[in-house]
Design a protein around this motif. Structure first.
Motif, PDB file in Angstrom:
ATOM      1  N   LYS A 146      35.323  47.974  50.743  1.00 43.18           N
ATOM      2  CA  LYS A 146      34.419  47.173  51.630  1.00 43.18           C
ATOM      3  C   LYS A 146      33.767  46.035  50.787  1.00 43.18           C
ATOM      4  O   LYS A 146      33.213  46.562  49.620  1.00 43.18           O
ATOM      5  N   SER A 147      33.816  44.910  51.058  1.00 45.97           N
ATOM      6  CA  SER A 147      32.985  43.810  50.278  1.00 45.97           C
ATOM      7  C   SER A 147      31.838  43.300  51.052  1.00 45.97           C
ATOM      8  O   SER A 147      30.838  42.954  50.404  1.00 45.97           O
ATOM      9  N   THR A 148      32.445  42.723  52.182  1.00 48.17           N
ATOM     10  CA  THR A 148      31.211  42.058  52.805  1.00 48.17           C
ATOM     11  C   THR A 148      31.195  42.368  54.350  1.00 48.17           C
ATOM     12  O   THR A 148      31.875  42.964  54.888  1.00 48.17           O
ATOM     13  N   GLU A 149      30.110  41.825  55.007  1.00 51.73           N
ATOM     14  CA  GLU A 149      30.100  41.965  56.589  1.00 51.73           C
ATOM     15  C   GLU A 149      29.410  40.764  56.928  1.00 51.73           C
ATOM     16  O   GLU A 149      28.208  40.353  56.451  1.00 51.73           O
ATOM     17  N   GLY A 150      29.753  39.983  57.992  1.00 51.45           N
ATOM     18  CA  GLY A 150      28.980  38.793  58.604  1.00 51.45           C
ATOM     19  C   GLY A 150      29.175  38.025  57.667  1.00 51.45           C
ATOM     20  O   GLY A 150      29.842  37.617  56.653  1.00 51.45           O
ATOM     21  N   PHE A 205      33.896  43.393  57.200  1.00 52.16           N
ATOM     22  CA  PHE A 205      33.582  43.655  58.352  1.00 52.16           C
ATOM     23  C   PHE A 205      33.247  42.282  59.192  1.00 52.16           C
ATOM     24  O   PHE A 205      32.096  42.118  59.113  1.00 52.16           O
ATOM     25  N   PHE A 206      33.906  41.990  60.423  1.00 50.83           N
ATOM     26  CA  PHE A 206      33.803  40.754  61.060  1.00 50.83           C
ATOM     27  C   PHE A 206      32.369  41.090  62.173  1.00 50.83           C
ATOM     28  O   PHE A 206      32.439  42.061  62.790  1.00 50.83           O
ATOM     29  N   SER A 207      31.834  40.031  62.231  1.00 51.68           N
ATOM     30  CA  SER A 207      30.668  39.956  63.062  1.00 51.68           C
ATOM     31  C   SER A 207      30.823  39.200  64.193  1.00 51.68           C
ATOM     32  O   SER A 207      31.521  37.963  63.956  1.00 51.68           O
ATOM     33  N   PHE A 208      30.770  39.559  65.493  1.00 52.44           N
ATOM     34  CA  PHE A 208      30.847  38.718  66.661  1.00 52.44           C
ATOM     35  C   PHE A 208      29.803  37.847  66.709  1.00 52.44           C
ATOM     36  O   PHE A 208      29.795  36.779  67.625  1.00 52.44           O
ATOM     37  N   ASP A 209      28.793  37.952  65.849  1.00 50.63           N
ATOM     38  CA  ASP A 209      27.558  36.974  66.063  1.00 50.63           C
ATOM     39  C   ASP A 209      27.346  35.909  64.888  1.00 50.63           C
ATOM     40  O   ASP A 209      26.378  35.312  64.981  1.00 50.63           O
TER      41      ASP A 209
END
Length: 252
Positions: A76-80, A107-111
């Motif tokens: 895991k590298s990033t989120e949002g 990790f994909f953010s829907f926001d």
């Protein structure tokens, strides 16, 4: 007399049912403890095995981890649009010193807009020869499962992010997802991407008959070499031979 006969018959039916219930509860308990992996037998059909990790695994001894029948690792590298996993930089550097093929996932953010999420990933993850393709993790979080965003909105931002990563890394993007998220947001679209599907109970099949590239078959394996708050680790297989994996996703 009639009443007694009925009682005996009832006992005969209750006993097998009770046995089944106890057996199911025992299997659930063993699975929860990480002592029973429902998909382990099916996963043995695939010779290439790997893990995916995040800050939950804490500090990782990559030399130890790499010796446990592991061929690759997604980190895991990033989120949002702004979050960076606190262990990514060290994990990336140390994993590269082993025989493992490594890749990074976001990790994909829907926001958040797809373009800023892509920028966050590109700023964080080096473009290096031999690395596995970039991964975008699309799954529900918080209240999103009860209140899922519209497909048209998600697809627009996700396509933007996919395009940006393809342009930068010169590799096809992998989409990690659950069956529920796949059917809602990916099914019949994103043909340019490979699919990494999660199914920890049965061998996966996609509803649009598409072929998957990676399969996360358990999230409750116990391996040596990490000391985080999460005692389990996710394990995956590649849908192909060892020779096919050696060539998979190489930068064009």
């Amino acid at each position: 007399m009639v009443k007694g006969i009925n009682t005996k018959k009832r006992k005969r039916f209750v006993s097998p049912l009770l046995f089944i219930i106890v057996a199911i509860l025992l299997l659930v308990f063993l699975w929860y403890q990480g002592n029973f992996i429902p998909n382990a037998h099916g996963a043995k059909d695939y010779p290439v095995r790997g893990v995916d990790v995040s800050a939950y695994q804490g500090e990782i001894d990559w030399k130890t981890l790499a010796k446990q029948d592991v061929d690759f690792a997604f980190i895991k590298s990033t989120e949002g649009s702004s979050h960076v996993d606190q262990y990514f930089e060290n994990n990336w550097k140390e994993a590269k010193r082993t025989s493992l093929r490594t890749g990074a996932y976001h990790f994909f953010s829907f926001d958040s807009p797809g373009v800023t999420q892509a920028q966050n990933f590109i700023k964080t993850v080096p473009r290096e020869e031999g690395s596995l393709p970039p991964v975008i993790d699309i799954e529900f979080y918080a209240d999103k499962k009860k209140n899922p965003p519209k497909r048209s909105e998600v697809e627009k931002e996700l396509q933007t992010m996919v395009k940006k990563l393809e342009e930068h890394y010169k590799q096809p993007v992998i989409l990690y997802t659950t069956k529920e998220a796949y059917d809602l947001y990916i099914k019949d679209s994103f043909k340019q991407c490979d699919i990494w599907i999660r199914d920890v109970f049965t061998k996966p099949s996609l509803s649009d008959k598409r072929t998957w590239a990676f399969w996360q078959y358990t999230d409750r394996e116990k391996l040596e070499g990490y000391d985080g708050e999460e005692k389990f680790i996710d394990v995956n297989v590649f849908n192909g031979s060892e020779k096919e994996f050696e060539k998979y996703g190489l930068i064009k």
